[in-house]
Design an enzyme around this catalytic site. Structure first.
Site, PDB file in Angstrom:
ATOM      1  N   THR A  46      -7.823 -12.013  18.894  1.00 34.08           N
ATOM      2  CA  THR A  46      -8.852 -12.077  18.482  1.00 34.08           C
ATOM      3  C   THR A  46      -9.773 -11.183  18.759  1.00 34.08           C
ATOM      4  OG1 THR A  46      -9.805 -13.526  20.021  1.00 34.08           O
ATOM      5  CG2 THR A  46      -8.719 -14.749  18.443  1.00 34.08           C
ATOM      6  N   GLU A  51      -6.400 -17.512  14.428  1.00 36.16           N
ATOM      7  CA  GLU A  51      -5.804 -18.731  14.984  1.00 36.16           C
ATOM      8  C   GLU A  51      -5.237 -19.629  13.955  1.00 36.16           C
ATOM      9  OE1 GLU A  51      -8.875 -17.579  15.658  1.00 36.16           O
ATOM     10  OE2 GLU A  51      -9.557 -17.788  17.841  1.00 36.16           O
ATOM     11  N   LYS A  75     -31.994 -21.423  14.184  1.00 37.88           N
ATOM     12  CA  LYS A  75     -32.671 -22.564  14.748  1.00 37.88           C
ATOM     13  C   LYS A  75     -34.228 -22.356  14.586  1.00 37.88           C
ATOM     14  CE  LYS A  75     -28.685 -23.868  17.081  1.00 37.88           C
ATOM     15  NZ  LYS A  75     -27.988 -22.617  17.271  1.00 37.88           N
ATOM     16  N   TRP A 123     -32.475 -26.226  11.051  1.00 39.89           N
ATOM     17  CA  TRP A 123     -31.495 -25.224  10.810  1.00 39.89           C
ATOM     18  C   TRP A 123     -31.385 -24.352   9.692  1.00 39.89           C
ATOM     19  CZ3 TRP A 123     -25.791 -26.933  12.578  1.00 39.89           C
ATOM     20  CH2 TRP A 123     -25.824 -27.253  13.998  1.00 39.89           C
TER      21      TRP A 123
HETATM   22  P1  ADP Z   1     -13.372 -12.728  14.077  1.00 38.21           P
HETATM   23  O1  ADP Z   1     -13.910 -13.649  14.957  1.00 38.21           O
HETATM   24  O2  ADP Z   1     -13.309 -11.308  14.458  1.00 38.21           O
HETATM   25  O3  ADP Z   1     -14.142 -12.511  12.723  1.00 38.21           O
HETATM   26  P2  ADP Z   1     -11.322 -13.891  12.601  1.00 38.21           P
HETATM   27  O4  ADP Z   1     -10.930 -12.846  11.428  1.00 38.21           O
HETATM   28  O5  ADP Z   1     -10.207 -14.840  12.866  1.00 38.21           O
HETATM   29  O6  ADP Z   1     -11.855 -12.983  13.668  1.00 38.21           O
HETATM   30  O7  ADP Z   1     -12.378 -14.866  11.825  1.00 38.21           O
HETATM   31  C1  ADP Z   1     -12.436 -16.022  11.465  1.00 38.21           C
HETATM   32  C2  ADP Z   1     -13.642 -16.596  11.116  1.00 38.21           C
HETATM   33  O8  ADP Z   1     -14.161 -16.031  10.078  1.00 38.21           O
HETATM   34  C3  ADP Z   1     -13.685 -17.919  10.661  1.00 38.21           C
HETATM   35  O9  ADP Z   1     -13.790 -18.858  11.997  1.00 38.21           O
HETATM   36  C4  ADP Z   1     -15.149 -18.074   9.883  1.00 38.21           C
HETATM   37  O10 ADP Z   1     -16.188 -18.103  10.822  1.00 38.21           O
HETATM   38  C5  ADP Z   1     -14.954 -16.592   9.169  1.00 38.21           C
HETATM   39  N1  ADP Z   1     -14.330 -16.931   7.849  1.00 38.21           N
HETATM   40  C6  ADP Z   1     -13.187 -16.753   7.456  1.00 38.21           C
HETATM   41  N2  ADP Z   1     -12.970 -16.971   6.142  1.00 38.21           N
HETATM   42  C7  ADP Z   1     -14.127 -17.443   5.591  1.00 38.21           C
HETATM   43  C8  ADP Z   1     -14.654 -17.828   4.553  1.00 38.21           C
HETATM   44  N3  ADP Z   1     -13.882 -17.867   3.331  1.00 38.21           N
HETATM   45  N4  ADP Z   1     -16.188 -18.272   4.308  1.00 38.21           N
HETATM   46  C9  ADP Z   1     -16.991 -18.149   5.459  1.00 38.21           C
HETATM   47  N5  ADP Z   1     -16.369 -17.865   6.623  1.00 38.21           N
HETATM   48  C10 ADP Z   1     -15.205 -17.335   6.795  1.00 38.21           C
END
Ligand code: ADP
Length: 540
Positions: free
Chosen positions: A185, A330, A435, A440
């Site tokens: 990650t 993950e 916040k 929120w």
């Molecule tokens: P990074 O933390 O580097 O962005 P990831 O690609 O694993 O790594 O990111 C996952 C995160 O991306 C999710 O936990 C979420 O916050 C965001 N995410 C992924 N797809 C979507 C979506 N369709 N809408 C909103 N958020 C999303």
């Protein structure tokens, strides 16, 4: 009672056999800027066997890690297939991280071999002397002699290394629970964390990518994998494509809107996957220079929330539906996709399509509210999403992170609601929610509304400290070329679209939005710029 079923392992070698045997006439097409390079899956299969022999000769045994430092192209696909099939572990390095992070990750994973793209040698050459476990570097599509090897490291040319080896390989039988691939990650807090996928998790996830209620990838498809193979395994497209024999189009390093549009209009992919910022750029380019992209049956967007205005523009102006999907490194990454229920037609489809979609049957979910209580699936109660399932991580590689896992459940850090019919609607990432005065504000909702203004190309919103309210929203906006709008006009535009107290009072107009290593808005960077006084703030 035990079943009467055969207990053979679900392995990458089976995906390889199916993709390169019965589907040998399907192909991977790599964009080069000029004539694309075409390679049939049958040829890929032969080269994968040769690569496996070559890696064995370099001493790769057991679960040793073979890393990639590559763009999306045919050689990266071959490495994806060869390494896990021979029982070793593929490790995709994110080429866009800071060098110190790459060193940390490669050392933590104990990478033994790295396959590197020739075009990335200037970058990789600086990092190589800092890597403590790498013994071999294989240079694909470039000049291996251009790389200065530190003591104890041998440098090889990819094609030369393959030459002369048999084009079949006696693939070992692996335990389906064994590690096949790993991906770190990007580590927004602390060091990056390693996620290790098993043969079994990749198999099951690939089937989900191919299900018609998943991404629906089929043999008849030609998938344009814009999402990097180092970003959550290109969302599962490479393995899923080989599983069903779908052809792949690989953009290599040509990720700007202009070449992407040329790929769409000349190579006729039927589906394509990328983060919203990429599609935003493609849409602007198409608007300026319209092209026929009608071969696309669908584009998949995820990685961050897709603005509804972007989805509608694609559909209305180019006839291409945009499929919104949610996932994380993950979660392999596909967790949910936003296909509306059959009963929803016409305008009634949009609330479903704009949501993060329904979770797959293998992905269990629960919403945990403040104070740790589980929230009902009523479409109103808000909580942090927790998930678990056979392609969801339940720990990190050699790294305890008690805050991220709770008795097998993954705490996603995403906040939202679940409706009685299973649709996930994310309001924000927990760390990005603003916040303000005890209430929120969703940064995503504000971004979606601002980007709907006809003069706005991109919008990002973060909370900034405020003496009276704790935090107030700051909107950073990139305007479309030749368009004008000031803070007062954008505030006015938001009136009636969001509650009055949510309308940002701080505005910044940027030439370019800061992006992360995987093309998402870099909110951490924007907050830092603001804290250091680096933004020209307008107050309306
Ligand atoms: P990074 O933390 O580097 O962005 P990831 O690609 O694993 O790594 O990111 C996952 C995160 O991306 C999710 O936990 C979420 O916050 C965001 N995410 C992924 N797809 C979507 C979506 N369709 N809408 C909103 N958020 C999303």
């Amino acid at each position: 009672m035990l079943s009467t079923m055969h207990d053979g392992p679900l392995s990458i070698a089976r995906i390889l056999a199916q993709g390169t045997g019965p589907h040998g006439s399907s192909e991977v097409v790599t964009w080069t800027g000029a004539e694309p390079r075409r390679r049939s899956y049958a040829e890929v299969g032969r080269r994968v066997a040769q690569l496996a022999h070559a890696l064995r000769q370099l001493g790769v045994t057991g679960d040793q890690r073979v890393a990639t430092f590559m763009w999306n192209n045919a050689e990266h696909l071959e490495t994806y297939l060869a390494v896990p099939s021979m029982g070793a572990v593929l490790h995709t390095l994110n080429i866009r991280l800071f060098p110190e992070q790459i060193t940390y990750i490669a050392d933590h994973a104990e990478d033994h071999v790295v396959v590197v793209d020739g075009s990335l040698l200037p970058l990789f050459g600086k990092i190589l002397p800092t890597l403590s476990t790498v013994r071999h570097v294989i240079v694909a599509n470039g000049d291996a002699s251009a790389l200065e090897a530190p003591a104890g490291v041998q440098v090889h040319d990819y094609d030369q290394l393959l030459r002369g080896h048999p084009d079949t390989f006696d693939w070992p039988e692996v335990d389906e629970h064994a590690a096949a691939a790993m991906c770190y990650t990007s580590g927004t807090t602390g060091n990056p964390k390693g996620v290790v996928y098993s043969h079994r998790s990749i198999w099951l996830h690939s089937m989900q990518v191919c299900m018609s209620d998943g991404m629906g990838l089929a043999q008849s498809d030609r998938g344009l994998a814009v999402v990097p193979m180092f970003h959550a395994m290109s969302w599962g497209l490479p393995y899923a494509a080989l599983m069903v024999g779908a052809s792949l189009v690989m953009p290599d390093r040509f990720l700007q809107p202009e070449p992407l549009v040329r790929m769409l209009s000349t190579l006729h992919p039927t589906m394509a996957a990328a983060v919203p910022t990429i599609w935003q750029g493609v849409l602007q380019h198409l608007d300026a220079d319209p092209q026929d992209i009608s071969a696309l049956r669908e584009v998949v967007v995820g990685g961050s929330a897709c603005p509804p205005s972007l989805m509608r523009s694609f559909q209305e102006r180019y006839g291409v539906p945009v499929l919104h999907a949610w996932g994380m490194t993950e979660t392999s990454p596909l967790g949910s996709v936003a296909r509306p229920p059959a009963a929803a037609t016409g305008e009634a489809q949009w609330p479903y399509r704009e949501s993060q979609g329904r979770l797959s049957s293998a992905v269990e979910a629960r919403l945990i509210g403040e104070g740790g209580t589980e929230q009902p699936w009523d479409g109103k109660s808000v909580g942090e999403l927790e998930v678990r399932g056979p392609w969801v991580a339940s720990s990190y590689y050699r790294d305890d992170d008690p805050d991220k896992f709770d008795d097998g459940w993954l705490r996603t850090g995403d906040v939202g609601t679940l409706s009685p019919d299973g649709f996930l609607r994310l309001t924000d990432r927990a760390k990005d929610v603003i916040k303000s005065g005890g209430e929120w504000i969703s940064s995503v909702e504000l971004e979606n509304q601002i980007v709907a203004h006809p003069a706005v190309a991109e919008a990002m919103v973060v909370g900034v400290p405020d003496e009276k309210w704790d935090e107030r929203p700051l909107a950073a906006v990139v305007l479309l070329d030749g368009q004008q709008a000031d803070a007062a006009e954008l505030r006015e535009f938001l009136t009636g679209r969001v509650a009055k107290w949510q309308v940002p009072d701080h505005w910044a107009f940027l030439a370019e939005a800061p992006k992360t290593s995987v093309g998402k808005y870099d909110k951490k960077h924007l907050r830092k710029q603001h804290a250091e006084g680096g933004l020209d703030i307008k107050h309306a």
